[in-house]
Design a protein around this motif. Structure first.
Motif, PDB file in Angstrom:
ATOM      1  N   GLU A  19      -1.279   8.405  -9.765  1.00  0.00           N
ATOM      2  CA  GLU A  19      -1.824   8.980  -8.529  1.00  0.00           C
ATOM      3  C   GLU A  19      -3.337   8.653  -8.888  1.00  0.00           C
ATOM      4  OE1 GLU A  19       0.324  10.887 -11.449  1.00  0.00           O
ATOM      5  OE2 GLU A  19       2.743  10.860 -10.110  1.00  0.00           O
ATOM      6  N   ASP A  20      -4.240   9.339  -9.804  1.00  0.00           N
ATOM      7  CA  ASP A  20      -5.313   8.464 -10.016  1.00  0.00           C
ATOM      8  C   ASP A  20      -5.147   6.967  -9.690  1.00  0.00           C
ATOM      9  OD1 ASP A  20      -7.674   9.642 -10.621  1.00  0.00           O
ATOM     10  OD2 ASP A  20      -8.035   8.012 -12.375  1.00  0.00           O
ATOM     11  N   ALA A  21      -4.935   6.211  -9.696  1.00  0.00           N
ATOM     12  CA  ALA A  21      -4.773   4.909  -9.664  1.00  0.00           C
ATOM     13  C   ALA A  21      -4.489   5.231  -8.042  1.00  0.00           C
ATOM     14  CB  ALA A  21      -3.211   4.248 -10.591  1.00  0.00           C
ATOM     15  N   VAL A  22      -4.019   5.514  -7.542  1.00  0.00           N
ATOM     16  CA  VAL A  22      -3.912   5.925  -5.706  1.00  0.00           C
ATOM     17  C   VAL A  22      -4.872   5.769  -4.825  1.00  0.00           C
ATOM     18  CG1 VAL A  22      -2.685   6.283  -4.033  1.00  0.00           C
ATOM     19  CG2 VAL A  22      -1.030   5.952  -6.372  1.00  0.00           C
ATOM     20  N   GLN A  23      -5.492   7.054  -6.406  1.00  0.00           N
ATOM     21  CA  GLN A  23      -6.869   7.390  -5.508  1.00  0.00           C
ATOM     22  C   GLN A  23      -7.784   6.826  -5.693  1.00  0.00           C
ATOM     23  OE1 GLN A  23      -6.322  11.413  -3.568  1.00  0.00           O
ATOM     24  NE2 GLN A  23      -8.870   9.590  -3.126  1.00  0.00           N
ATOM     25  N   ASN A  24      -7.712   5.896  -6.378  1.00  0.00           N
ATOM     26  CA  ASN A  24      -9.401   5.471  -7.524  1.00  0.00           C
ATOM     27  C   ASN A  24      -9.149   4.186  -5.936  1.00  0.00           C
ATOM     28  OD1 ASN A  24     -10.156   6.790  -9.200  1.00  0.00           O
ATOM     29  ND2 ASN A  24      -9.470   5.462 -10.868  1.00  0.00           N
ATOM     30  N   ALA A  25      -7.527   3.566  -5.501  1.00  0.00           N
ATOM     31  CA  ALA A  25      -7.640   2.693  -4.751  1.00  0.00           C
ATOM     32  C   ALA A  25      -8.463   2.833  -3.164  1.00  0.00           C
ATOM     33  CB  ALA A  25      -6.462   2.066  -4.580  1.00  0.00           C
ATOM     34  N   MET A  26      -7.603   4.324  -3.482  1.00  0.00           N
ATOM     35  CA  MET A  26      -7.900   5.089  -1.614  1.00  0.00           C
ATOM     36  C   MET A  26     -10.327   5.199  -1.822  1.00  0.00           C
ATOM     37  SD  MET A  26      -5.575   4.302   0.688  1.00  0.00           S
ATOM     38  CE  MET A  26      -5.946   5.479   2.134  1.00  0.00           C
ATOM     39  N   ASP A  27     -10.219   5.710  -2.682  1.00  0.00           N
ATOM     40  CA  ASP A  27     -11.646   5.790  -2.758  1.00  0.00           C
ATOM     41  C   ASP A  27     -12.581   4.929  -2.188  1.00  0.00           C
ATOM     42  OD1 ASP A  27     -11.459   8.983  -2.994  1.00  0.00           O
ATOM     43  OD2 ASP A  27     -11.397   8.256  -5.144  1.00  0.00           O
ATOM     44  N   ALA A  28     -11.632   3.528  -3.556  1.00  0.00           N
ATOM     45  CA  ALA A  28     -12.474   2.693  -3.092  1.00  0.00           C
ATOM     46  C   ALA A  28     -12.641   1.624  -1.241  1.00  0.00           C
ATOM     47  CB  ALA A  28     -12.134   0.733  -3.873  1.00  0.00           C
ATOM     48  N   ALA A  29     -11.803   1.832  -1.639  1.00  0.00           N
ATOM     49  CA  ALA A  29     -11.138   1.658  -0.126  1.00  0.00           C
ATOM     50  C   ALA A  29     -12.464   2.301   1.189  1.00  0.00           C
ATOM     51  CB  ALA A  29      -9.704   1.751   0.206  1.00  0.00           C
ATOM     52  N   ASP A  30     -11.982   3.241   1.742  1.00  0.00           N
ATOM     53  CA  ASP A  30     -12.904   4.251   1.610  1.00  0.00           C
ATOM     54  C   ASP A  30     -14.406   4.252   2.342  1.00  0.00           C
ATOM     55  OD1 ASP A  30     -13.017   6.903   3.604  1.00  0.00           O
ATOM     56  OD2 ASP A  30     -13.871   8.120   2.305  1.00  0.00           O
ATOM     57  N   GLY A  31     -15.705   3.408   1.636  1.00  0.00           N
ATOM     58  CA  GLY A  31     -16.531   2.641   1.189  1.00  0.00           C
ATOM     59  C   GLY A  31     -16.679   1.921   2.236  1.00  0.00           C
ATOM     60  N   THR A  32     -15.203   1.247   2.565  1.00  0.00           N
ATOM     61  CA  THR A  32     -15.769  -0.440   3.081  1.00  0.00           C
ATOM     62  C   THR A  32     -14.635  -0.217   5.159  1.00  0.00           C
ATOM     63  OG1 THR A  32     -13.767  -1.132   2.308  1.00  0.00           O
ATOM     64  CG2 THR A  32     -16.566  -1.967   2.167  1.00  0.00           C
ATOM     65  N   ILE A  33     -13.500   1.195   4.812  1.00  0.00           N
ATOM     66  CA  ILE A  33     -13.071   0.589   5.988  1.00  0.00           C
ATOM     67  C   ILE A  33     -12.422   2.262   5.968  1.00  0.00           C
ATOM     68  CG2 ILE A  33      -9.979   0.666   6.268  1.00  0.00           C
ATOM     69  CD1 ILE A  33     -10.151  -1.126   4.065  1.00  0.00           C
ATOM     70  N   ASP A  34     -13.162   2.653   7.918  1.00  0.00           N
ATOM     71  CA  ASP A  34     -12.745   3.845   8.299  1.00  0.00           C
ATOM     72  C   ASP A  34     -11.444   3.479   9.138  1.00  0.00           C
ATOM     73  OD1 ASP A  34     -15.175   4.484   7.647  1.00  0.00           O
ATOM     74  OD2 ASP A  34     -15.833   3.491   9.872  1.00  0.00           O
ATOM     75  N   HIS A  35     -10.870   4.999   9.230  1.00  0.00           N
ATOM     76  CA  HIS A  35     -10.193   4.783   9.653  1.00  0.00           C
ATOM     77  C   HIS A  35      -8.183   4.666   9.725  1.00  0.00           C
ATOM     78  CE1 HIS A  35     -11.990   6.731  12.894  1.00  0.00           C
ATOM     79  NE2 HIS A  35     -13.340   5.856  12.450  1.00  0.00           N
ATOM     80  N   ILE A  36      -7.958   4.916   7.936  1.00  0.00           N
ATOM     81  CA  ILE A  36      -6.682   4.707   7.553  1.00  0.00           C
ATOM     82  C   ILE A  36      -6.042   5.445   8.021  1.00  0.00           C
ATOM     83  CG2 ILE A  36      -5.761   3.852   5.134  1.00  0.00           C
ATOM     84  CD1 ILE A  36      -7.984   3.114   3.967  1.00  0.00           C
ATOM     85  N   SER A  37      -4.739   3.974   8.726  1.00  0.00           N
ATOM     86  CA  SER A  37      -3.949   4.953   9.049  1.00  0.00           C
ATOM     87  C   SER A  37      -2.120   5.451   8.713  1.00  0.00           C
ATOM     88  CB  SER A  37      -2.974   4.825  10.593  1.00  0.00           C
ATOM     89  OG  SER A  37      -2.875   3.350  10.718  1.00  0.00           O
ATOM     90  N   GLY A  38      -2.610   4.508   7.708  1.00  0.00           N
ATOM     91  CA  GLY A  38      -0.880   4.110   7.205  1.00  0.00           C
ATOM     92  C   GLY A  38      -1.127   3.674   5.254  1.00  0.00           C
ATOM     93  N   VAL A  39      -1.123   4.190   4.728  1.00  0.00           N
ATOM     94  CA  VAL A  39      -0.192   3.763   3.502  1.00  0.00           C
ATOM     95  C   VAL A  39       1.123   3.342   2.640  1.00  0.00           C
ATOM     96  CG1 VAL A  39      -0.843   3.643   0.903  1.00  0.00           C
ATOM     97  CG2 VAL A  39      -2.428   4.270   2.377  1.00  0.00           C
ATOM     98  N   GLU A  40       1.430   2.070   2.223  1.00  0.00           N
ATOM     99  CA  GLU A  40       2.850   2.108   0.982  1.00  0.00           C
ATOM    100  C   GLU A  40       2.299   1.640   0.074  1.00  0.00           C
ATOM    101  OE1 GLU A  40       6.574  -1.042   2.538  1.00  0.00           O
ATOM    102  OE2 GLU A  40       5.418   0.136   4.058  1.00  0.00           O
ATOM    103  N   ILE A  41       2.618   2.182  -0.788  1.00  0.00           N
ATOM    104  CA  ILE A  41       2.664   1.342  -2.627  1.00  0.00           C
ATOM    105  C   ILE A  41       3.651   0.279  -1.970  1.00  0.00           C
ATOM    106  CG2 ILE A  41       3.779   1.529  -4.707  1.00  0.00           C
ATOM    107  CD1 ILE A  41       3.010   4.585  -4.284  1.00  0.00           C
ATOM    108  N   ASP A  42       3.125  -1.032  -2.555  1.00  0.00           N
ATOM    109  CA  ASP A  42       4.204  -2.277  -2.250  1.00  0.00           C
ATOM    110  C   ASP A  42       4.522  -2.992  -3.467  1.00  0.00           C
ATOM    111  OD1 ASP A  42       3.463  -4.752  -0.606  1.00  0.00           O
ATOM    112  OD2 ASP A  42       2.566  -6.125  -1.517  1.00  0.00           O
ATOM    113  N   SER A  43       4.019  -2.341  -4.459  1.00  0.00           N
ATOM    114  CA  SER A  43       4.255  -2.655  -5.474  1.00  0.00           C
ATOM    115  C   SER A  43       5.285  -1.600  -6.550  1.00  0.00           C
ATOM    116  CB  SER A  43       3.931  -3.665  -6.715  1.00  0.00           C
ATOM    117  OG  SER A  43       2.800  -3.433  -6.928  1.00  0.00           O
TER     118      SER A  43
END
Length: 71
Positions: A19-43
């Motif tokens: 869960e923390d790994a997912v949150q870390n990925a989202m936190d990193a993306a939050d700095g450059t990508i606005d308005h994320i509308s969906g997330v899917e675990i790819d692997s």
């Protein structure tokens, strides 16, 4: 979301949990990508650097979708 969506691959890691790994990925993306509308675990999440039966790091790959016109 508009008529068009972009998808970006994100990789997150953590020494604590999946869960923390997912949150870390989202936190990193939050700095450059606005308005994320969906997330899917790819692997399937993976464990790396196992020493003595203990997991040292959790790694997960995600796909996040967003409207490029809103960024």
């Amino acid at each position: 979301m508009g008529e068009r969506a972009e998808i970006v691959e994100l990789v997150g890691s953590s020494t604590e949990s999946w869960e923390d790994a997912v949150q870390n990925a989202m936190d990193a993306a939050d700095g450059t990508i606005d308005h994320i509308s969906g997330v899917e675990i790819d692997s399937e999440p993976t464990e790396t650097d196992r020493e003595g039966g203990e997991t040292e790091r959790y790694v997960v790959t995600l796909e996040a979708s967003f409207d490029p016109e809103e960024n």
